[in-house]
Scaffold this motif. Structure first.
Motif, mmCIF file in Angstrom:
data_model
loop_
_atom_site.group_PDB
_atom_site.id
_atom_site.type_symbol
_atom_site.label_atom_id
_atom_site.label_comp_id
_atom_site.label_asym_id
_atom_site.label_seq_id
_atom_site.Cartn_x
_atom_site.Cartn_y
_atom_site.Cartn_z
ATOM 1 N N GLN A 163 3.312 -4.340 23.822
ATOM 2 C CA GLN A 163 2.932 -4.301 22.355
ATOM 3 C C GLN A 163 2.710 -3.007 21.258
ATOM 4 O OE1 GLN A 163 -0.536 -6.238 23.065
ATOM 5 N NE2 GLN A 163 0.326 -8.237 23.756
ATOM 6 N N VAL A 164 3.066 -3.877 20.181
ATOM 7 C CA VAL A 164 3.030 -2.357 19.340
ATOM 8 C C VAL A 164 2.444 -2.472 18.040
ATOM 9 C CG1 VAL A 164 4.003 -1.732 17.364
ATOM 10 C CG2 VAL A 164 4.811 -1.229 19.572
ATOM 11 N N LYS A 165 0.929 -2.706 17.294
ATOM 12 C CA LYS A 165 -0.160 -2.552 16.896
ATOM 13 C C LYS A 165 0.210 -2.009 15.341
ATOM 14 C CE LYS A 165 -4.987 -3.903 16.038
ATOM 15 N NZ LYS A 165 -6.177 -4.400 16.337
ATOM 16 N N LEU A 166 0.525 -3.119 14.478
ATOM 17 C CA LEU A 166 0.864 -2.299 12.970
ATOM 18 C C LEU A 166 -0.280 -2.514 11.838
ATOM 19 C CD1 LEU A 166 5.033 -2.914 12.955
ATOM 20 C CD2 LEU A 166 3.735 -1.066 13.601
ATOM 21 N N SER A 167 -0.493 -1.452 11.367
ATOM 22 C CA SER A 167 -1.612 -2.133 9.742
ATOM 23 C C SER A 167 -0.472 -2.915 8.817
ATOM 24 C CB SER A 167 -2.265 -0.292 9.758
ATOM 25 O OG SER A 167 -0.761 -0.280 9.099
ATOM 26 N N VAL A 168 -1.438 -3.617 8.108
ATOM 27 C CA VAL A 168 -0.341 -3.557 7.110
ATOM 28 C C VAL A 168 0.022 -2.951 6.096
ATOM 29 C CG1 VAL A 168 -1.432 -4.701 4.880
ATOM 30 C CG2 VAL A 168 -2.344 -5.612 7.761
ATOM 31 N N GLU A 169 -1.190 -1.595 6.023
ATOM 32 C CA GLU A 169 -0.083 -0.829 5.431
ATOM 33 C C GLU A 169 0.997 0.035 6.134
ATOM 34 O OE1 GLU A 169 -3.126 -0.872 6.310
ATOM 35 O OE2 GLU A 169 -4.625 -0.536 4.155
ATOM 36 N N ASP A 170 1.617 -0.091 7.246
ATOM 37 C CA ASP A 170 2.482 0.168 8.261
ATOM 38 C C ASP A 170 4.114 -0.879 7.705
ATOM 39 O OD1 ASP A 170 1.444 2.298 9.194
ATOM 40 O OD2 ASP A 170 1.070 1.514 11.396
ATOM 41 N N ILE A 171 3.440 -1.991 7.293
ATOM 42 C CA ILE A 171 4.355 -3.582 7.291
ATOM 43 C C ILE A 171 4.449 -2.942 5.939
ATOM 44 C CG2 ILE A 171 4.866 -5.800 7.166
ATOM 45 C CD1 ILE A 171 2.747 -5.658 9.490
ATOM 46 N N ILE A 172 3.582 -3.081 5.204
ATOM 47 C CA ILE A 172 4.233 -3.010 3.379
ATOM 48 C C ILE A 172 5.227 -1.801 3.166
ATOM 49 C CG2 ILE A 172 3.496 -2.304 1.604
ATOM 50 C CD1 ILE A 172 1.326 -3.253 1.889
ATOM 51 N N ASN A 173 4.597 -0.655 4.359
ATOM 52 C CA ASN A 173 5.987 0.602 3.796
ATOM 53 C C ASN A 173 7.051 0.608 4.691
ATOM 54 O OD1 ASN A 173 3.432 2.461 1.878
ATOM 55 N ND2 ASN A 173 2.922 2.639 4.432
ATOM 56 N N SER A 174 6.784 -0.975 5.389
ATOM 57 C CA SER A 174 8.306 -0.726 6.115
ATOM 58 C C SER A 174 9.510 -1.335 5.219
ATOM 59 C CB SER A 174 8.192 -1.599 8.074
ATOM 60 O OG SER A 174 7.737 -2.653 7.570
ATOM 61 N N LEU A 175 9.353 -2.210 4.257
ATOM 62 C CA LEU A 175 9.603 -3.055 3.406
ATOM 63 C C LEU A 175 10.775 -2.023 2.544
ATOM 64 C CD1 LEU A 175 6.664 -6.130 2.557
ATOM 65 C CD2 LEU A 175 9.068 -6.165 4.352
#
Length: 75
Positions: A5-17
């Motif tokens: 399980q990997v817990k990503l922050s919202v900031e990580d998700i935004i930066n990955s777009l």
């Protein structure tokens, strides 16, 4: 079978777009900040209401006496 399980922050998700420009990223980050502030405000309100329910309050007249004493207020 191994599950990770990997817990990503919202900031990580935004930066990955990949297709977001800097302005869009900034708008999303600002929206996240607003939501966090609203969440913190709601939590503080709930804590205050719980304090009232539990009787952890100081009457207004007592607070005013303390303020007047602290600042040497003479009426």
């Amino acid at each position: 079978m191994l599950t990770v399980q990997v817990k990503l922050s919202v900031e990580d998700i935004i930066n990955s777009l990949p297709d977001l420009n800097a302005n869009e990223v900034d708008k999303l980050q600002n929206a996240i900040a607003v939501l966090k502030n609203e969440e913190a405000l709601q939590q503080a309100i709930n804590e205050g209401l719980e304090d009232i329910k539990q009787g952890r309050v100081t009457p207004h007249d007592v607070v005013m006496q303390e303020i007047k004493a602290r600042y040497n207020y003479k009426a």
